[in-house]
Motif scaffolding. Structure first.
Motif, mmCIF file in Angstrom:
data_model
loop_
_atom_site.group_PDB
_atom_site.id
_atom_site.type_symbol
_atom_site.label_atom_id
_atom_site.label_comp_id
_atom_site.label_asym_id
_atom_site.label_seq_id
_atom_site.Cartn_x
_atom_site.Cartn_y
_atom_site.Cartn_z
ATOM 1 N N ALA A 270 0.829 -1.205 0.000
ATOM 2 C CA ALA A 270 0.000 0.000 0.000
ATOM 3 C C ALA A 270 0.862 1.253 0.000
ATOM 4 O O ALA A 270 0.568 2.229 -0.709
ATOM 5 C CB ALA A 270 -0.925 -0.011 1.214
ATOM 6 N N GLY B 173 2.273 1.849 -3.319
ATOM 7 C CA GLY B 173 1.232 2.453 -4.145
ATOM 8 C C GLY B 173 1.092 3.936 -3.901
ATOM 9 O O GLY B 173 0.908 4.725 -4.842
ATOM 10 N N VAL B 174 1.193 4.351 -2.643
ATOM 11 C CA VAL B 174 1.174 5.784 -2.322
ATOM 12 C C VAL B 174 2.347 6.480 -2.991
ATOM 13 O O VAL B 174 2.209 7.547 -3.606
ATOM 14 C CB VAL B 174 1.218 5.997 -0.798
ATOM 15 C CG1 VAL B 174 1.408 7.480 -0.466
ATOM 16 C CG2 VAL B 174 -0.060 5.481 -0.147
ATOM 17 N N THR C 226 -2.082 -4.790 -3.372
ATOM 18 C CA THR C 226 -2.418 -3.579 -2.617
ATOM 19 C C THR C 226 -1.736 -2.345 -3.195
ATOM 20 O O THR C 226 -2.285 -1.247 -3.126
ATOM 21 C CB THR C 226 -2.024 -3.736 -1.143
ATOM 22 O OG1 THR C 226 -0.636 -4.093 -1.042
ATOM 23 C CG2 THR C 226 -2.869 -4.795 -0.466
ATOM 24 N N THR D 5 -4.018 0.759 -4.237
ATOM 25 C CA THR D 5 -3.796 2.079 -3.615
ATOM 26 C C THR D 5 -3.490 3.127 -4.670
ATOM 27 O O THR D 5 -4.015 4.253 -4.613
ATOM 28 C CB THR D 5 -2.626 1.985 -2.618
ATOM 29 O OG1 THR D 5 -2.909 0.982 -1.646
ATOM 30 C CG2 THR D 5 -2.420 3.322 -1.918
ATOM 31 N N TRP D 6 -2.651 2.759 -5.634
ATOM 32 C CA TRP D 6 -2.341 3.687 -6.719
ATOM 33 C C TRP D 6 -3.613 4.078 -7.474
ATOM 34 O O TRP D 6 -3.821 5.254 -7.792
ATOM 35 C CB TRP D 6 -1.332 3.035 -7.664
ATOM 36 C CG TRP D 6 -0.993 3.883 -8.854
ATOM 37 C CD1 TRP D 6 -0.012 4.821 -8.937
ATOM 38 C CD2 TRP D 6 -1.641 3.859 -10.129
ATOM 39 N NE1 TRP D 6 -0.007 5.395 -10.196
ATOM 40 C CE2 TRP D 6 -0.999 4.825 -10.937
ATOM 41 C CE3 TRP D 6 -2.703 3.119 -10.664
ATOM 42 C CZ2 TRP D 6 -1.400 5.062 -12.256
ATOM 43 C CZ3 TRP D 6 -3.092 3.360 -11.970
ATOM 44 C CH2 TRP D 6 -2.441 4.317 -12.752
#
Length: 478
Positions: free
Chosen positions: A230, A233-234, A268, A272-273
């Motif tokens: 996650a 992804g951020v 994830t 998240t992206w």
């Protein structure tokens, strides 16, 4: 658990400690983890503050100096320019497709998360400025709006708001890096006290991706693969390069024949992206695509070896772009081979550094702020101040030379290309090459690696638990 003390572990720190009485003694009182973290956070804050002092000339003029003057004083800021350059001064949505907005301002070329961040901080600036009537600005020329006293004051406030928040982001990154290796929290000092952090931390939004990567490394070190994904992804929503960290997770896990561990992280990361990109994609897909085209369609630009080639021999944009990406792909293949053939398991930070360094060395363009990409990886991959300072000396020299070159100070009177700027590019390449070389040496000769024992267990156990277990083969190191 006893922390590794840098005055005993690092020759440079040990030598410098003579000014304060020498290395820490065996009977000296040692603080706990909180005191170490407190010192590291204080160092981060001080480093960031010192960096802001170098921008005093621009700040005193509300960041309104002419472009050449800003470059001359080496205080140009992507953050300040974003406020009046993309319509935030009129609270325009970054990906607005309204014809009136697009006629007045260009589409932001920032990634989705950065666009959301700038819009949010513009709103905060608007409230702190007393909520001025921006509708009046719609009827003025863009240049008049940017040069108005109100906009100048708001731009300065926007810069201050971002500086405070980015300082907090830098502290979060420090805290995450300090927690990666339980016995080596002081390795995070390589990030907290870095000259690169001081000079580039507040002038761009790259710290958003940097902090996300630092958090991902921490999560991976605790066996929290979903959280690590996650956070990747951020980071990828703030800049494409954190994807290479996910690739490092996969490659290191593959050496242990446990590549399946990375699947939850990858899922994830993508999810998240997608969530963070959804507001931009749904409200202005054509405008959202601008960030991708800006990244992958650049010609030979500042800072790269391709700039030298273009200036000396000429280089078509399409040719340079293709050759550059082919060489980056070749570099990636060599890193994969090195990791698979290395006599000992690689650490994630080492692999990620080598992958990101490939783009830094061979990419079609390179800006001084991009040194921040390598910073958290370098602090963990090679926690030795000699090597960190050699690398950053090249980056600092390059940053100053780039600013002076853009300000026209390095342009020969004859109108020819600036050979001195080429020297700065070569110095940067050599110094980055030094950092890459010592990390490669550590991989091939593990006894040279200052970190030594790995500390992470993607199976869910903490690093210390993994070390106490007989199943050391389960460990994948950061």
């Amino acid at each position: 658990m006893t922390h590794v003390d840098p005055t005993h572990d690092d020759p440079v720190v040990a030598g410098m400690s003579g000014a304060v009485g020498g290395p820490l003694g065996e009977r000296a009182a040692r603080g706990g983890a909180f005191s170490v973290l407190g010192v590291l956070l204080a160092i981060t804050a001080l480093t960031f503050a010192l960096g802001l002092l170098t921008k005093t000339t621009c700040a005193q003029d509300d960041w309104s100096l002419q472009e050449a003057d800003r470059f001359t004083h080496a205080c140009s800021s992507e953050v300040a320019d974003e406020y009046t350059g993309t319509g935030l001064v009129e609270l325009a949505w970054p990906w607005s497709g309204e014809e009136a907005t697009r006629d007045r301002y260009p589409v932001t070329d920032q990634p989705a998360l950065v666009g959301l961040w700038t819009y949010a901080t513009a709103r905060v600036t608007y409230l702190l400025s007393g909520s001025p009537d921006v509708s009046e600005r719609y009827r003025q020329p863009v240049t008049a709006v940017a040069q108005s006293d109100d906009a100048a004051g708001e731009r300065s406030l926007f810069m201050a708001v971002n500086a405070v928040l980015l300082a907090g982001v830098a502290m979060l990154a420090t805290a995450a890096l300090a927690a990666v290796h339980r016995r080596r929290p002081w390795d995070a000092a390589g990030f907290a006290a870095a000259p690169v952090l001081a000079l580039a931390g507040a002038i761009s939004f790259d710290l958003l991706a940097v902090a996300a990567v630092a958090g991902a490394l921490w999560a991976w070190s605790r066996g929290r693969g979903v959280l690590a994904g996650a956070l990747v992804g951020v980071g990828a929503a703030a800049g494409f390069w954190p994807v290479l960290v996910l690739a490092a997770f996969l490659l290191v896990a593959a050496t242990e024949r446990r590549a399946a561990w990375v699947l939850p992280s990858a899922v994830t990361a993508v999810a998240t992206w997608a969530v963070l990109n959804a507001p931009a994609f749904l409200t202005g897909r054509a405008q959202w695509e601008r960030a991708w085209s800006a990244t992958f369609e650049r010609g030979a630009d500042q800072g790269s070896v391709w700039r030298i080639v273009a200036d000396t021999a000429g280089l078509a944009t399409d040719v340079g772009l293709v050759v550059s990406w082919l060489l980056v792909a070749l570099w990636t293949g060599l890193v994969v081979a090195l990791v698979l053939l290395a006599p000992a398991r690689a650490r994630v930070s080492q692999v990620a550094l080598l992958l990101v360094a490939g783009y830094a060395l061979l990419g079609i363009a390179y800006e001084p702020r991009q040194a921040l990409w390598l910073l958290p990886l370098a602090a963990l991959a090679r926690p030795r101040w000699r090597d960190l300072l050699v690398w950053q000396a090249g980056e600092v020299f390059f940053l100053a030379a780039t600013s002076w070159w853009q300000g026209g100070l390095l342009s020969p009177g004859s109108g020819e290309t600036a050979g001195f700027y080429w020297v700065a590019i070569v110095v940067r390449l050599v110094c980055t090459g030094w950092l890459v070389a010592v990390v490669v040496r550590d991989l091939w000769w593990p006894e040279a690696d200052p970190v030594g024992d790995p500390e992470t267990a993607p199976s869910g156990r903490s690093g210390d638990e993994a070390q106490d277990s007989t199943m050391r083969s389960n460990v994948v190191a950061v």
